[in-house]
Motif scaffolding. Structure first.
Motif, PDB file in Angstrom:
ATOM      1  N   ILE A 160     -40.839 -47.779 -16.381  1.00 45.79           N
ATOM      2  CA  ILE A 160     -40.847 -46.626 -15.328  1.00 45.79           C
ATOM      3  C   ILE A 160     -39.831 -47.208 -14.215  1.00 45.79           C
ATOM      4  O   ILE A 160     -40.067 -48.346 -13.842  1.00 45.79           O
ATOM      5  N   SER A 161     -38.807 -46.407 -13.700  1.00 42.36           N
ATOM      6  CA  SER A 161     -38.016 -46.912 -12.519  1.00 42.36           C
ATOM      7  C   SER A 161     -38.648 -46.303 -11.339  1.00 42.36           C
ATOM      8  O   SER A 161     -38.951 -45.306 -11.392  1.00 42.36           O
ATOM      9  N   VAL A 162     -39.052 -47.211 -10.528  1.00 42.70           N
ATOM     10  CA  VAL A 162     -39.656 -47.004  -9.303  1.00 42.70           C
ATOM     11  C   VAL A 162     -38.825 -47.532  -8.077  1.00 42.70           C
ATOM     12  O   VAL A 162     -38.441 -48.567  -8.195  1.00 42.70           O
ATOM     13  N   ALA A 163     -38.607 -46.603  -7.000  1.00 42.18           N
ATOM     14  CA  ALA A 163     -38.018 -46.870  -5.928  1.00 42.18           C
ATOM     15  C   ALA A 163     -39.242 -46.805  -4.823  1.00 42.18           C
ATOM     16  O   ALA A 163     -39.715 -45.555  -4.620  1.00 42.18           O
ATOM     17  N   ASN A 170     -29.743 -40.756  -1.063  1.00 37.79           N
ATOM     18  CA  ASN A 170     -28.808 -39.724  -1.466  1.00 37.79           C
ATOM     19  C   ASN A 170     -27.645 -40.053  -2.407  1.00 37.79           C
ATOM     20  O   ASN A 170     -27.652 -39.106  -3.403  1.00 37.79           O
ATOM     21  N   VAL A 171     -27.324 -41.228  -2.188  1.00 34.02           N
ATOM     22  CA  VAL A 171     -26.329 -41.640  -3.068  1.00 34.02           C
ATOM     23  C   VAL A 171     -26.994 -41.759  -4.680  1.00 34.02           C
ATOM     24  O   VAL A 171     -26.347 -41.213  -5.512  1.00 34.02           O
ATOM     25  N   MET A 172     -28.308 -42.246  -4.674  1.00 33.33           N
ATOM     26  CA  MET A 172     -28.777 -42.238  -5.998  1.00 33.33           C
ATOM     27  C   MET A 172     -29.130 -40.976  -6.608  1.00 33.33           C
ATOM     28  O   MET A 172     -28.585 -40.897  -7.939  1.00 33.33           O
ATOM     29  N   PHE A 173     -29.645 -40.091  -5.770  1.00 32.16           N
ATOM     30  CA  PHE A 173     -29.755 -38.699  -6.504  1.00 32.16           C
ATOM     31  C   PHE A 173     -28.606 -37.789  -6.531  1.00 32.16           C
ATOM     32  O   PHE A 173     -28.381 -37.403  -7.867  1.00 32.16           O
ATOM     33  N   ALA A 174     -27.346 -38.230  -5.766  1.00 32.24           N
ATOM     34  CA  ALA A 174     -26.051 -37.449  -6.202  1.00 32.24           C
ATOM     35  C   ALA A 174     -25.342 -38.190  -7.338  1.00 32.24           C
ATOM     36  O   ALA A 174     -24.853 -37.293  -8.272  1.00 32.24           O
ATOM     37  N   SER A 175     -25.717 -39.116  -7.796  1.00 33.51           N
ATOM     38  CA  SER A 175     -25.172 -39.749  -8.876  1.00 33.51           C
ATOM     39  C   SER A 175     -25.908 -39.345 -10.136  1.00 33.51           C
ATOM     40  O   SER A 175     -25.354 -39.786 -11.197  1.00 33.51           O
TER      41      SER A 175
END
Lengths: 299, 525
Positions: free
Chosen positions: B54-57, B98-103
């Protein structure tokens, strides 16, 4: 040169000097204040007693950042590594490219020039670059901060202009002695172009040293953060507390504002981040003055 | 020369491609599936025991020194997960998210997101799972809130009618007048003032007894923080409280429930006139507009401040202890003084905070991953889970000394978070904090102060466009209002003059007061 000693000239000299002193003061005083705070007792800072000279001199802030805060020495080292690697690569790629593009008989030269200049006006944008860096497996590495900015179009054009003015006779003489293009560049052209090379190295270096946005995007591990990113976080703590309070998140805001990094430590970090660049300038000043004049005169 | 030309041409081509390609290329990987999120078997184990990748930030307040740390390892072990963990601290801001979600390359799970506006934006864009639809799977989490609070939480936390994040339990600490009990005793003041007139007389008496003091301190701040903090203590008395969530717009019961902006109300004018009187008589901090928080704290510690509108827990906070003042003791007022015969008005604090886990919408198609994460969240809401997150591991980060749980010697919340990765999550642990003086004081004060909370806040679920208008316009309105307030308090403008007041209202109109008011009128009914 004949010195103009007329009254008007003296008045002008006085005004020029006065303006210069004023400019120096408004530049220097805030810096002195920052240095002074970093060497002052936190209680004296809280009481607003620090001006241009430290109040109750002490080195606690520096001890804190050098020996107690594990992140700052590490991030300082990271910044040095990023700056050194980045600048070496920048200079290498910029000079080689500029040298090639300075040759008038280069095939498709206009096309390459246009291609080089384009990024000055259009960039791919943050999101595509983020995806590219990730898919190239460069996340969390020094390459993510250096490879995407290998060549600045601006410095490339400056260097092309510099190489164009290089005496053709010297290059021809080198070739007559058996040098190829690369040897001519390395053995003849570059040693005689140190003013330009050192100048762009300085600007590239400063840009790497001060950069934080790329690191914020591409660095995942706190251990790899450069100093500027740590500094930004320290400075943003109080702003963040106020933002949280304005969002109605009073408890979190209070929690954050009571754990702010002391002002002396903030300023000591700032001083530590400025010192390397201050130290470098005097050593390269002789090149820098010549280099900055590149392109200022025609012919 | 011809051969050389080709060499140079080739070299130039390589260099230019390197330069331009690196800064501009988009290799089109945005739509490729994220390889890192595929479930993987752990050592060939099958079924429920397979470790799910699972990727977690994480958005911690205190960034961890190393990854993985004990917290990550322990969660992975307990819930058969393998976390691809990234820490993006609170102070790093929201840009990277924001960059992560936009990408399209965003994590499966963010356990501690603190950005309600961004969450709403990502939810509207379809990046987030409507976790409210899964609440039946989270009974322990749901039990953290009463039914009344849950309704309010849904109203505040929902986007387009659905809940996309799991808010945390707020540990409320009421703001009230705190005062120097020893100074009151010395000045012969036996009870905390019940009216503004009494407050004025009290401040005068204190000034007479302690001529070097500033009877009423003001917590400073950057930009307009000082005047904001100054007004915080008086708004309730003038029945004009501040609703942070609706940027000061509220239904004023004294105007028949009409929607008003508190800093454009006649009550605001009365309050400014009263504070100006205190200022003129030297009864409040003269430097309120420029004082820094550090300077304010120094004044508190050196005994220069005798009254302050602050959090009740400040009375026992070691950071504000009056160690240099023999007999110095802080106490908090149980009631809010009023400027009229009617009681002061104050908003009820919300028992939740829009700070907590969010989940990727991709999880809807990956039930195994989702179940594993929900299992973890559900456990995190139990007393055992709360203790685990807040205190860490027994005998590693905390010890049990005769039933009292406390961090091990040399450790505190920050160190435990940085060195081991643990910090409170979803709710603070009662078990761990039952011997914490500050926590107990907050709980006590919330009970004692409950009667003062007589206005229930309302939410305005603005659209994205409205939110933008409100953010821009209200910031401009606040600039005008706070600068005017500063001048009024300092006597630079005459607040009693109708011309001055009407000029101020006109300025607010020019900035766009009516436009924002119309937006809030749609919601605050």
């Amino acid at each position: 040169m004949v010195k103009d000693t007329s009254f008007g000239s003296r008045i002008l000299d006085f005004i020029v000097h006065a303006v210069m002193v004023f400019v120096v003061l408004i530049t220097l005083l805030p810096l002195l204040h920052v240095v002074s705070i970093s060497f002052s007792n936190p209680d004296e800072i809280m009481r607003g007693r620090v001006g241009l000279w430290p109040a109750d001199f002490n080195l606690d802030a520096y001890f804190t950042i050098l020996f107690e805060n594990a992140h700052i020495p590490r991030s300082f080292l990271n910044s040095v590594i990023i700056t050194v690697i980045g600048t070496v690569l920048n200079v290498l790629f910029t000079t080689i490219t500029a040298y090639s593009l300075s040759k008038r008989d280069l095939l498709f030269r206009p096309f390459f020039l246009m291609l080089s200049v384009l990024p000055m006006f259009f960039t791919g944008g943050i999101v595509p670059q983020f995806l590219l860096i990730k898919s190239l497996g460069m996340m969390d590495s020094v390459w993510a901060l250096t490879v995407p900015v290998l060549i600045s179009s601006w410095w490339l054009i400056i260097m092309i202009s510099f190489f164009k003015n290089f005496p053709q006779e010297l290059e021809e003489a080198a070739k007559l002695d058996g040098c190829g293009e690369l040897q001519t560049l390395i053995r003849i052209v570059l040693p005689l172009s140190m003013a330009g090379v050192v100048t762009i190295a300085l600007f590239y270096g400063v840009s790497h040293w001060n950069s934080y946005f790329s690191a914020m995007l591409y660095m995942r591990s706190y251990d790899n953060y450069p100093l500027q990113l740590i500094l930004r976080e320290i400075v943003l703590q109080s702003t963040m507390a106020e933002q949280l309070a304005s969002q109605g998140n009073a408890a979190l805001a209070e929690d954050m504002s009571t754990k702010l990094t002391p002002e002396s430590v903030q300023y000591a970090t700032l001083v530590v981040s400025i010192v390397p660049m201050l130290v470098i300038y005097p050593f390269i000043q002789k090149y820098f003055v010549k280099g900055i004049m590149i392109g200022s005169l025609k012919g | 020369m011809g051969k050389s030309n080709w060499k140079v041409t080739l070299l130039a081509l390589v260099m230019v491609v390197a330069a331009t390609g690196c800064s501009q290329a988009n290799n089109g990987n945005a739509n490729e599936p994220d390889q890192g999120t595929e479930p993987t078997a752990d050592g060939g184990a099958s079924g429920g025991d397979a470790a799910v990748k699972i990727s977690v930030a994480s958005m911690p307040k205190y960034p961890p020194n190393q990854i993985p740390n004990d917290y990550i390892k322990e969660v992975e072990k307990r819930f058969s997960m393998q976390w691809d963990f990234e820490s993006i601290p609170l102070t790093a801001g929201i840009e990277k998210y924001n960059v992560m979600f936009a990408s399209g390359d965003y994590p499966d799970f963010i356990p501690n997101m603190n950005g309600p506006t961004s969450v709403a934006k990502w939810a509207s864009s379809g990046y987030l799972l409507p976790i409210g639809d899964y609440i039946d799977k989270l009974p322990n989490y749901r039990k953290l809130f009463s039914d009344e609070d849950w309704e309010l939480l849904l109203s505040y936390g929902s986007t387009n009618g659905k809940l996309y994040m799991l808010p945390s339990v707020a540990s409320s600490d009421p703001m009230t007048w705190i005062y120097r009990k020893d100074a009151f005793d010395k000045a012969g003041i036996t009870a905390f003032p019940a009216t503004m007139d009494e407050l004025y007389e009290t401040a005068k008496k204190l000034k007479e007894t302690y001529p070097d003091s500033v009877p009423i301190g003001v917590r400073g701040g950057t930009e307009n923080g000082g005047v904001k903090n100054l007004m915080n203590g008086f708004r309730q008395a003038f029945r004009n409280p501040q609703s942070s969530n609706t940027r000061g717009f509220w239904n004023d019961p004294d105007q028949g429930g009409k929607v008003v902006w508190n800093m454009a109300s006649p009550k605001h004018r009365d309050m400014l006139a009263f504070i100006a009187k205190l200022y003129k008589d030297g009864l409040i901090e003269k430097e309120f507009a420029t004082l820094t928080q550090d300077q304010w704290k120094a004044k508190r510690l050196t005994g220069k401040v005798l009254l302050d509108f602050q959090y009740a827990s400040h009375t026992v906070d070691p950071g504000y202890a009056l160690t240099d003042i023999p007999g110095g003791q802080w106490e908090y007022a149980r009631t809010l003084p009023s400027a009229s015969e009617q009681p002061a008005l104050e908003f009820k604090p919300l028992n939740f905070s829009l700070f907590g886990p969010i989940f990727s919408s991709k999880l809807a198609d990956e039930p195994e991953k989702l179940d594993r994460i929900l299992e973890y969240v559900e456990w995190g809401a139990t007393p055992e889970g709360q203790l685990f997150h807040q205190a860490g591991l027994e005998n590693v980060t905390y010890v049990n000394e005769g039933g009292t749980l406390k961090y091990k010697d040399g450790l505190d919340r920050q160190k435990v978070a940085e060195q081991y990765g643990f910090d409170w999550w979803l709710s603070q642990s009662d078990d761990f904090l039952k011997s914490d003086a500050g926590y107990l004081k907050k709980q006590e004060a919330m009970k004692e102060f409950a009667a003062n909370f007589n206005v229930t806040p309302k939410n305005a679920p603005l659209t994205e466009e409205e939110q933008e208008t409100v953010n821009t316009t209200v910031s401009a309105l606040e600039d005008v209002a706070l600068q005017f307030a500063t001048k009024a308090v300092m006597g630079m403008v005459d607040i009693s003059s109708d011309e001055v007041w009407n000029g101020y209202l006109n300025d607010l109109e020019k900035v766009g007061l009516s436009q924002v008011q119309a937006i809030f009128e749609k919601y605050l009914k």
